[in-house]
Design a protein around this motif. Sequence first.
Motif, short mmCIF file in Angstrom:
data_model
loop_
_atom_site.label_atom_id
_atom_site.label_comp_id
_atom_site.label_asym_id
_atom_site.label_seq_id
_atom_site.Cartn_x
_atom_site.Cartn_y
_atom_site.Cartn_z
N ALA A 188 0.82 -1.23 -0.09
CA ALA A 188 -0.04 -0.07 0.04
C ALA A 188 0.95 1.34 0.07
N LYS B 151 2.57 1.39 -3.95
CA LYS B 151 1.85 1.30 -4.83
C LYS B 151 0.30 2.08 -4.91
N TYR B 152 0.05 2.52 -3.82
CA TYR B 152 -1.09 3.30 -3.60
C TYR B 152 -1.00 4.83 -3.31
N ARG B 153 -1.72 5.59 -3.85
CA ARG B 153 -1.57 7.13 -3.67
C ARG B 153 -2.38 7.28 -2.35
N LEU B 154 -1.88 7.33 -1.39
CA LEU B 154 -2.44 7.83 -0.08
C LEU B 154 -1.97 8.76 0.71
#
Lengths: 277, 332
Positions: free
Chosen positions: A95, A98-101
């Motif tokens: 996460a 690879k996730y834009r958080l």
Amino acid sequence: MNRLQRSRALRWLCSLAALLALVIVLFPVYAVIVGSFESTQTLFSGTYYWLPHAATLDNYRTVIQAQSGNILTSLFVGLGTALLALVVAVPAAYALSKYRLRVTVFLVSSLLVCQIVPSIVLATSLFIVFHWIHLVNSYPGLIIADGTYAIPFAILVLRAFFFSLPNELMHAARVDGASEWQTFRRIVVPLARSAVITVAVFAFLNGWGDFIFALTILNGSGIQPITLGIYTYLGNYSTDWGAVMASAAFAMVPAGVMLVVAQRYIASGLTAGSVKG
Amino acid sequence: MKRDYAGAAPGPASAGSGAAVALGPGSPPRLSLWRRQRLAGWLFLTPAIAYLLFAFALPIVYNVMLSFEQTSPATIAHFTAPFAGLANYRFILGDPTSRTAIIHTFEFTAGSLAGQFIIGFALALLFTLRFPGRTLGRSLIIVPWLLPLIVTGVIFKFLFQLEGGAVNQILMDVGLAHQPIDWLDDPHLALWTVLIANIWLGVPFFTLLLYSALQDVPVEVKEAALMDGAGPWQRLRLVIVPIILPVIEVTFLLGFVFTVKVFDLVIGLTGGGPANATQLITTWSYNLSFQVFSFGEGAALNNVLLVLALICSPLYLLLSRGSLRRSSGAAG
């Protein structure tokens, strides 16, 4: 002396220096192995013997009898720490890479800071917290505490690895209709195998070698890992060196096995975790 | 914990086989792709956030609370104890052993870092040269790093014994000492002994990190310096060290962090003795909390250690900014 001779001499000098360094690095390990075969009389004779003097298996007999259960305990704690580290770290690292958080920067900074927190600080508080929720003297309590060595490191190493996976891979899976979980489970995790092994190896060694949490959270009888077993042999006035050396030899086995079996994972983990993480 | 993810995931069985663009059959249709991904990201993070809150945030906060409480063995069962103001901190300031433990921690850390860096860097340079046996040497040098720390402490206690210890035997055989040296029971020497053991322990880490940095120095740069007539010392000081400086900084910081934490090694080697001569913050804090059961005083000393350790964290974050910045550029 001509150039060729000089460079050859230099090479031998380097080899010699490296050999000396290795002897110093490895001598304590050698001393444990020799010491574990020495008789009590030899160990207390006041003379150090470089080679086994009147070798005996008595120490191993004593230790196998007294420490077998402790070795199993350490094995279980090591495996538990590795499992906990993987369950917590692999999805989190995915996460965070690879996730834009919005939390990413905050969480990664927190992980870097967590690596700095000394274990005694955590141990003091965890002892009382665990006392309160009945985790003192329990496997889950010890494994959760041992995870503090492994988990921040694991997330950072795995995250660095996940950056190397091309995003197109995930896009392709999604276009093919895979869910986020399926993409993670079937595509990302298998590709990350080597990094996952690195992390598991280190987490296992952390759980196996832990002393401070075992000393604080396991106050009393019941569960006792090998590291505590060794500590109990250290008396104030006299130490049963034979038993100490034989149990130390057992405690070193995982390191030896990992060095032979997982050499490349260890070397990559040591460098990845600190510099490139 | 796996069930958490299943909530975000559509029906697992048939998803991959359907039409290319369609989402899997069980998936909530109204969720946009972006929202679905954000939800999945948060679910992937849930176990880690829960763990960090429980195993790091809670103990750190609780440790601060403890340091302001009047604790006794009886209060352990109650989670909170009466407020004590600054009494625990006042104790730490007035307690001679706490003060020497803090001083020892500084001395020990500075000595360790100096020794580990000098030896580690020398070995790293050595391993960049070509000579027979260098690959084997490089792979075996990490052995100390893999052993349980308490084992290392115990082994050094064995090797540094007054009578029958290998170190004294070597020194006397070589003629460097005329009589056995009391490494562990002489209050003036014991801290040096712990220092030697810790340097032994940390050198491989420095060697490995500095070696991998040296490998990344471009060959052209080294050759250019050679062409310009720079001697070995000049090449090292003016060319190589500036290039690998970022790694040297990180290595020092990590070395610092590892060293202020050292506990097992001292417990195994000297137990903080003789006469508290090797008592560090960590070992004395353990003693206050778990031997005397003054958890409040132990927690106050812990906070001194924590502040000391965290002083360098802004620096560490600054040096790790490459990895932090990358996070904002990550594509979903």
